[in-house]
Design a protein around this motif. Structure first.
Motif, short mmCIF file in Angstrom:
data_model
loop_
_atom_site.label_atom_id
_atom_site.label_comp_id
_atom_site.label_asym_id
_atom_site.label_seq_id
_atom_site.Cartn_x
_atom_site.Cartn_y
_atom_site.Cartn_z
N LEU A 1 0.84 -1.19 0.00
CA LEU A 1 0.00 0.00 0.00
C LEU A 1 0.88 1.24 0.00
N GLN B 1 0.67 5.52 -0.09
CA GLN B 1 -0.21 6.69 -0.06
C GLN B 1 0.17 7.62 -1.20
N GLN C 1 0.16 11.18 -3.40
CA GLN C 1 0.14 12.62 -3.17
C GLN C 1 -1.11 13.20 -3.79
N ARG D 1 4.78 7.89 -13.70
CA ARG D 1 6.15 7.42 -13.84
C ARG D 1 6.29 6.00 -13.33
N PRO E 1 6.66 16.64 -1.18
CA PRO E 1 6.18 16.24 -2.50
C PRO E 1 7.29 16.29 -3.56
N ILE E 2 8.16 17.29 -3.47
CA ILE E 2 9.25 17.38 -4.44
C ILE E 2 10.13 16.15 -4.34
N ASN F 1 9.37 13.31 -3.13
CA ASN F 1 8.65 12.14 -3.59
C ASN F 1 8.73 12.01 -5.10
N ASN F 2 8.77 13.16 -5.76
CA ASN F 2 8.90 13.10 -7.21
C ASN F 2 10.31 12.77 -7.65
N ASP G 1 12.07 7.57 -5.62
CA ASP G 1 10.98 6.64 -5.78
C ASP G 1 10.03 6.84 -4.61
N SER G 2 8.80 7.27 -4.91
CA SER G 2 7.90 7.60 -3.81
C SER G 2 7.47 6.35 -3.05
N THR G 3 7.76 5.18 -3.58
CA THR G 3 7.39 3.97 -2.84
C THR G 3 8.54 3.45 -1.99
N SER G 4 9.63 4.21 -1.92
CA SER G 4 10.71 3.82 -1.02
C SER G 4 10.69 4.76 0.17
N GLU H 1 5.09 11.60 6.21
CA GLU H 1 4.22 10.53 5.76
C GLU H 1 2.88 11.06 5.23
N TYR H 2 2.55 12.30 5.61
CA TYR H 2 1.26 12.83 5.15
C TYR H 2 1.25 13.03 3.65
N PHE H 3 2.43 13.07 3.07
CA PHE H 3 2.47 13.48 1.67
C PHE H 3 2.72 12.31 0.74
N GLY H 4 2.25 11.18 1.15
CA GLY H 4 2.33 10.05 0.27
C GLY H 4 3.52 9.17 0.56
N GLY H 5 3.50 8.02 -0.06
CA GLY H 5 4.56 7.06 0.15
C GLY H 5 4.03 5.85 0.90
N LEU H 6 4.98 5.00 1.28
CA LEU H 6 4.59 3.75 1.94
C LEU H 6 3.71 4.02 3.15
N GLN H 7 2.69 3.19 3.31
CA GLN H 7 1.81 3.37 4.47
C GLN H 7 2.26 2.42 5.57
#
Ligand SMILES: Nc1ncnc2c1ncn2[C@@H]1O[C@H](COP(=O)(O)OP(=O)(O)OP(=O)(O)O)[C@@H](O)[C@H]1O
Ligand SMILES: Nc1ncnc2c1ncn2[C@@H]1O[C@H](COP(=O)(O)OP(=O)(O)OP(=O)(O)O)[C@@H](O)[C@H]1O
Ligand SMILES: Cc1ncc(C[n+]2csc(CCO)c2C)c(N)n1
Ligand SMILES: [Mg+2]
Ligand SMILES: [Mg+2]
Lengths: 259, 246, 357, 230, 259
Positions: C151, C153, C155, C163, D86-87, D89-90, D93-96, D173-179
């Motif tokens: 999972l 989250q 943005q 991407r 957010p920057i 994360n872009n 890798d936003s999933t790391s 963590e509020y700005f996305g990524g692994l939960q």
């Protein structure tokens, strides 16, 4: 009349129970009568500064009682019964020389003009009138020490505690300040405890010279000096040299039974 | 796993694109972005200024209290630390909620005041910790001297501790300034207060999919706001040093 | 104008009641009906002076409502039910969106054609309690959201999907999905096309939950005067929605004027998609369909998140919703000749421009 | 007590007993997510602190760099983490977990840098002269005088940074990524008005912050033995 | 053989052009031959510490040249041609007493065991063997100063610069350290510049006593002392007292023409 300072069975242990425990003082009994000038002399580390700090209520004794002006040391400190000059000058870097001397007056609520006048007077006394506007780091070591002396004298306290105040001074300045100190004390009836390493200085200044020995620090001898009024001639007098010899002897061979 | 940053256009738009974007209207026919960003920064500046002032004052008082009472330091310091670990999301609704029920005399509570409160909440911390250190910094001789003067706590504070702590004050204030900016930005985002740069960041970031340069303009704005506050603190420090050096 | 300030000076016009409406997100066409009602004077007709409060990242409309800081709020049903169970005294008084607008979008070439295909993938979602339809779909397909997927989250933008940091992304049909279609495909140099993506639509999968509804503070609802206000509020709001159905362009302009930062073509798309969620409304706009409610409640009771928690743990009381006020509002609107069913509603085709400009 | 009596609705600030109950119920998740957030905070803290100290050393060594670095560092610090997340994360890798750790490192950098620099510049003139007399300049001087003398300052910075690191890790963590962290649980609980659960995780974050702070204190105690006695 | 130290026309002005400008030294010419022991004496603030700092290349002169071991002062400092003890002890609070003494050895790359041995030896010499593991703030003022002396002596430098090193010491310790210092200097052929306020100390230690006067600081007299090898009896000898009298006279009435 109550004694200016009275110590009974006073002891001080630093860091008790730790590996670096030090017994700085043990079984110290000492009375300084009002108006008396008492010098403390003894090898480095024998507890002179500690003794002074106990009187000033800056460290608490681990045993015995300390009475100043007939009151417990703490009360005496709160009543500002004494002025003190430390071994380190301890000036405030952010205040000019003048304002350093003004500090204790400021705290006693002296008016601005009074403060300024008294500070100038004291600075002139120690020969630093020209440096009033300088900051401490711009002064030589001896000059800093003199500022600290001026600061201690500025309030005319009933009891003066001085820790090697003239240690960093040349002989001439030193002798001049010794005479000034005696004059001030006589005029104002100030009692003084004075730590020094110089035997002639101790003898010249004192009514009594207290000789201490280290590990643990204790009083080994008290030598009464009676040179009458100090004059130009005193430093050459036989009594003066006799006093010096007595003190030197007490220092070299500490008597086993403390006086 | 990616360790080096990406450098494609979407992730890192060219500086030129961002600069160009400043000159273009934010929406067709709207004001140029530069103007919108400037307006937002000015709006946020008010929250920052109030938050910074209140935060610094509170931090100072706390530092003094902690220095004064060992017990307070023991008792309070953990809470001061703790306070900073409470995530804002848990606080924002409470602050906005409380604020909504308050009014300053006849002046009703404004949303920007909630934002300023959050800014103050972050700003007080570095001042409290830094000034505590500063107040404890004078050497032992100096403390003993003041003690020998029977100088009470107040006088020791005024004559010794505060002057001795100025070298600690300004780094702390600089941190507080930055924290106030962060707090105001976060506050605007979490409380939904419109008009400031924080809100703009989040609004533009929703468009980053197709217009990545846009969100950078808002971020540059936020950074400039931070710089501006830092510069103000720096100027104050410079002025004070200047006065003391004479 | 800004949303924080009342459009008309309150109190001055005499006899108007001040009312605050808390939105769940930024001003955008999702809330066009309410905005139109303010700007076109539908609320004023009812003697209401409505102030619109915008949402924020950490603003939970139900909470604001329960605290008494607003009189009405727009919130998704499952989240609001959860808040109710936690003690927020709120009651649903109108179900504006009849359908769910949430998609799970992936690239067409990723082979995700059904929820079961999500296994082992990086699955984006928004968190903030917006993820239960997705979890319900995965659970229905036999996947454990805590173990079988990673999972992530998302943005506020869709870059992670574009991407390919993540394999599937949550998107509202009216917002994020459009953003995808407003972005340039670097391979072709033209905008992405719907054919580039596959979309999991929860309405089709059968795990859709009720979304935008109007909630009121339960305590205030006990007061007869406020009940009257509620009816008036709904009357104005629903009239606004009917207006936007028929005047999508104009409503788009009102939204943009109110300071939405998303562009005009984007807002038009959003208006159109939102209209699809509202219209047609066979029982009348705002009327809650009992069966849909029960479906949402069942999913909320059974769907577990990655920590094994469900949205709610017990059946909500019957007082959780009421059609009483919406019925009165509909009666009033019908009396005034407003089409409240929109049976003949036809969505248009909106052309998206790059960046939604 | 206050909470029970106060005017704020209990679901916003729940009574401690209720929070504790939730804490106990969720202890396993709190532990798991606490570890994830803690790891991010720790990695970022170490990286940011090392960078901060190195940069401060460079800034104190080279005058020009020193003058130029402070505004740059202030600018870096002035970037609100919210804008940064957010920057990053872009960019990564936003999933790391890397973007979050970078956020933490950036947040930590400034207090460590500012305090360390202040410490490095505050050298006793006698010490400077002594080391000059030993012809010990550059790195030797830094190692033997500046750094130990600056240690108390470094730790002031580290103390501030330690709890900042935890906040930053959670907020990022509020700005996305692994939960996988505390932040995602706090937001999801709060947005369901599950404030007892949200606060239970907040308590988890607080404990984590305290652990970090205590670790910084402990390290300080170990590293500055001469300040313990006297 | 080159002179250990040579100053020609040296001057030093602090804060030139500012209102607090101070002319600390003017027109100083001084040569210290290799192996010689030279004392500087003069009133507080006359520039003794400044002169020492110039030799040590810690402050640059505003005029004249300073040569140490035949090289410019800067080169000599980089070659570590001298050891120095300051008026302030300047110990590092974060190092134990032992490690403070080891510091200069460490910087010269001495091995660990060598460092430890030499430090212990020096600490025993100054009577602080028992305090090796303490930290400086735990020591008395005189003890700190002795640690600084041990540190300066530890490297056996060819040139020793000492600024009132024995100022805070009691007479006995002081006399013992004076003898130790002379012994070390004689054994290793060390040249020494020694600042002091004590006339007997200057006379006892020195081959030449340099007398200075203030504002601006300058050399007013150089008094040659020849007491031969120092023994127990030296301090009572007529030559010793004669030297003292000479220096005292030079201090009281500075000759108008600098020697
Ligand atoms: N850093 C400085 N800035 C300004 N003036 C200085 C500085 N250092 C020394 N001085 C001035 O130079 C003069 C000589 O100082 P120096 O320290 O050499 O005296 P000294 O002979 O060592 O005195 P003392 O016996 O008191 O130590 C003094 O007037 C002092 O004020
Ligand atoms: N804060 C302290 N902690 C531990 N030990 C201390 C402390 N202060 C003093 N001592 C120890 O107490 C003893 C006496 O110290 P004190 O400073 O009183 O000596 P002193 O007689 O003034 O010496 P000096 O003539 O060198 O100044 C010394 O052994 C010293 O190490
Ligand atoms: C942080 C945050 N992310 C998503 C939502 C959910 N949400 C509510 S309305 C809507 C559609 C418009 O984009 C979305 C995504 C939220 N409330 N807060
Ligand atoms: Mg002492
Ligand atoms: Mg000097």
């Amino acid at each position: 009349m109550t004694a200016a300072v009275e110590l009974t069975g006073v002891g001080k242990v630093f860091n008790p129970g730790r590996p670096d425990q030090v017994a700085a003082l043990t079984g110290v009994d000492l009375t300084v009568e009002s108006g008396q000038f008492v010098s403390l002399i003894g090898p480095s580390g024998c507890g002179k500064s500690t003794l002074l700090r106990l009187v000033a209520d800056l460290v608490p004794p681990t045993g015995g009682t300390v009475t100043v002006a007939g009151k417990p040391a703490r009360k005496a400190r709160l009543d500002q019964e004494y002025g003190i000059a430390f071994q380190q000058a301890g000036l405030f870097d952010w205040r000019t020389v003048q304002r350093n001397v003004e500090l204790p007056l400021e705290l006693r609520g002296a008016s601005r003009t009074e403060r300024r006048e008294r500070a100038r007077e004291m600075l002139d006394l120690v020969g630093l009138g020209d440096f009033a506007k300088h900051y401490p780091p711009q002064l030589s070591g001896g000059m800093q020490q003199r500022v600290a002396i001026a600061r201690a004298l500025a309030v005319h306290p009933p009891l003066l505690l001085m820790d090697e105040p003239f240690g960093a001074l040349d002989e001439m300045t030193r002798e001049r300040l010794q005479d000034e100190l005696l004059r001030i004390c006589a005029r104002t009836g100030t009692s003084t405890i004075f730590v020094t390493h110089s035997i002639p200085e101790a003898v010249y200044l004192s009514d009594r010279v207290v000789v201490m020995s280290p590990r643990p620090g204790r009083i080994t001898d008290v030598i009464e000096i009676d040179l009458g009024e100090r004059t130009e001639a005193t430093r050459q007098s036989a009594g003066f040299f006799a006093g010096i010899t007595k003190v030197r002897r007490a220092l070299r061979a500490p008597s086993e039974v403390p006086a | 796993m990616r360790v080096l940053p990406r450098a494609d256009d979407a992730a890192m738009p060219h500086v030129w694109d961002v600069v160009r974007r400043f000159g273009e209207p934010e929406l067709t026919g709207g004001d140029p972005i530069a103007l919108v960003v400037l307006r937002s920064c000015l709006f946020t500046l008010r929250s920052v200024a109030v938050g910074f002032g209140v935060g610094a004052a509170v931090g100072l008082v706390l530092a003094v209290a902690m220095q004064r009472f060992r017990v307070v330091e023991r008792g309070l310091l953990p809470y001061v630390i703790l306070s900073q670990t409470v995530p804002l999301i848990a606080l924002a609704p409470a602050i906005a909620g409380w604020g909504g029920k308050l009014s300053l005399g006849s002046y009703p509570w404004q949303p920007w005041m909630s934002v300023a409160t959050i800014a103050a909440y972050l700003a007080f911390f570095p001042v409290a910790v830094g000034m505590l250190r500063g107040l404890q910094s004078p050497p032992k001789v100096a403390e003993e001297l003041m003690h020998s003067y029977a100088a009470g706590w107040w006088h020791t504070l005024l004559k010794l501790r505060l002057p001795a702590s100025t070298p600690y004050l300004f780094p702390a204030l600089r941190l507080a300034g930055a924290a106030a900016v962060v707090g105001a930005v976060v506050g605007e985002i979490s409380t939904g207060t419109r008009g400031g740069i924080g809100r703009l960041v989040i609004e533009y970031s929703r468009e980053a999919t197709a217009d990545p340069a846009k969100v950078y303009t808002a971020m540059v704005g936020a950074a400039l706001l931070g710089l501006f506050v830092a510069a103000l603190v720096g100027a104050a420090e410079f002025a004070l040093n200047r006065r003391r050096a004479t | 104008g800004t949303a924080d300030e009342p459009e008309t000076p309150s109190g001055g016009s005499g006899g108007t009641t001040a009312v605050k409406l808390q939105l769940q997100w930024f001003v955008q066409a999702q809330f066009a009906g309410y905005i139109a009602a303010v700007d076109k004077g539908f609320y004023r007709e009812q003697g209401l002076d409505v102030q619109i409060l915008e949402g924020g990242v950490d603003i939970v409309p139900q909470t604001v409502l329960a605290q008494g800081q607003a009189d009405f709020a727009v919130a998704w049903v499952p989240k609001a039910l959860a808040s109710r169970e936690q003690g927020a005294g709120i009651t649903e008084i109108a179900q504006v969106f009849q359908r769910s607008g949430t998609y799970q979008v992936s690239f067409a070439d990723s082979g995700i054609k059904a929820p079961a295909d999500l296994k082992g993938k990086k699955v984006g979602n928004w968190g903030f309690g917006n993820e239960f339809e997705l979890f319900a779909a995965m659970t229905k397909a036999g996947l454990d959201p805590g173990k079988d997927v990673t999972l992530v989250q998302q943005q506020f933008d869709m870059q992670a999907l574009l991407r390919r940091d993540i394999d599937a992304a949550q998107a509202m049909s009216y917002n994020e999905y459009a953003q995808l279609l407003e972005a340039k495909n670097p391979k072709t140099g033209a905008l992405y096309q719907p054919s580039d993506f596959t979309v999991l639509n929860w309405n089709d999968v059968g795990t859709a939950m009720l979304q935008d509804a109007v909630w009121a503070n339960s305590e205030k609802l006990g007061d007869a005067a406020f009940q009257d206000t509620a009816v008036k509020f709904l009357t104005g709001s629903l009239k606004g929605w009917a207006y936007c159905r028929d005047n999508a362009q104009e409503c788009r302009d009102l939204v943009v004027k109110r300071g939405s930062k998303l562009g005009a073509s984007h807002q038009l798309w959003q208006m159109n998609e939102v209209n699809k969620l509202v219209w047609p409304s066979p029982n009348g706009v705002g009327m809650l369909d009992e069966a849909e409610w029960r479906k949402t409640v069942d999913l909320a009771l059974t769907t577990k998140n990655q920590d094994g928690q469900t949205v709610i743990t017990k059946q909500p009381e019957d007082t959780a919703y009421t059609n009483e006020y919406v019925q009165k509002a509909l009666d009033a609107l019908k009396g005034a000749g407003v089409d409240v069913n929109g049976t003949s509603f036809q969505p248009t085709t909106v052309e998206l421009k790059e960046g939604g400009a | 007590m206050v909470v029970k009596a106060g005017r704020v609705a209990p679901f916003i600030l729940p009574a401690p007993s209720v929070i504790w109950e939730q804490f106990w119920l969720s202890r396993e998740v709190i532990w798991k997510t606490g570890l994830a957030s803690g790891a991010n905070a720790l990695v970022g803290l170490v990286a940011g602190a090392v960078l901060g100290i190195l940069a401060a050393m460079a800034a104190s060594r080279f005058r020009f760099f020193g003058e130029a670095s402070i505004p740059v560092a202030a600018a870096l610090n002035a970037l609100p983490i919210i804008a940064l997340a957010p920057i990053l994360n872009n960019m990564f890798d936003s999933t790391s977990s890397i973007p979050r750790r970078v956020v933490v490192a950036i947040v930590v950098f400034f207090p460590v840098f500012v305090n360390t620099l202040r410490g490095l510049r505050q050298v006793d003139p006698t010490h400077r002269e002594l080391m000059d007399s030993y012809a010990a300049g550059g790195w030797t001087f830094t190692r033997l005088v500046r750094l130990p003398g600056a240690l108390p300052f470094v730790f002031t910075g580290l103390r501030q940074a330690s709890s900042l690191a935890v906040i930053a890790a959670v907020v990022a963590e509020y700005f996305g990524g692994l939960q996988d962290g505390l932040g995602s649980r706090i937001t999801s609980a709060a947005s369901n008005t599950a404030y007892p659960r949200a606060w239970a995780f907040v308590v988890g974050a607080c404990v984590l912050g305290l652990v970090f702070y205590a670790a910084a204190l402990g390290l300080e105690w170990l590293a500055t033995p001469w300040r313990r006695s006297g």
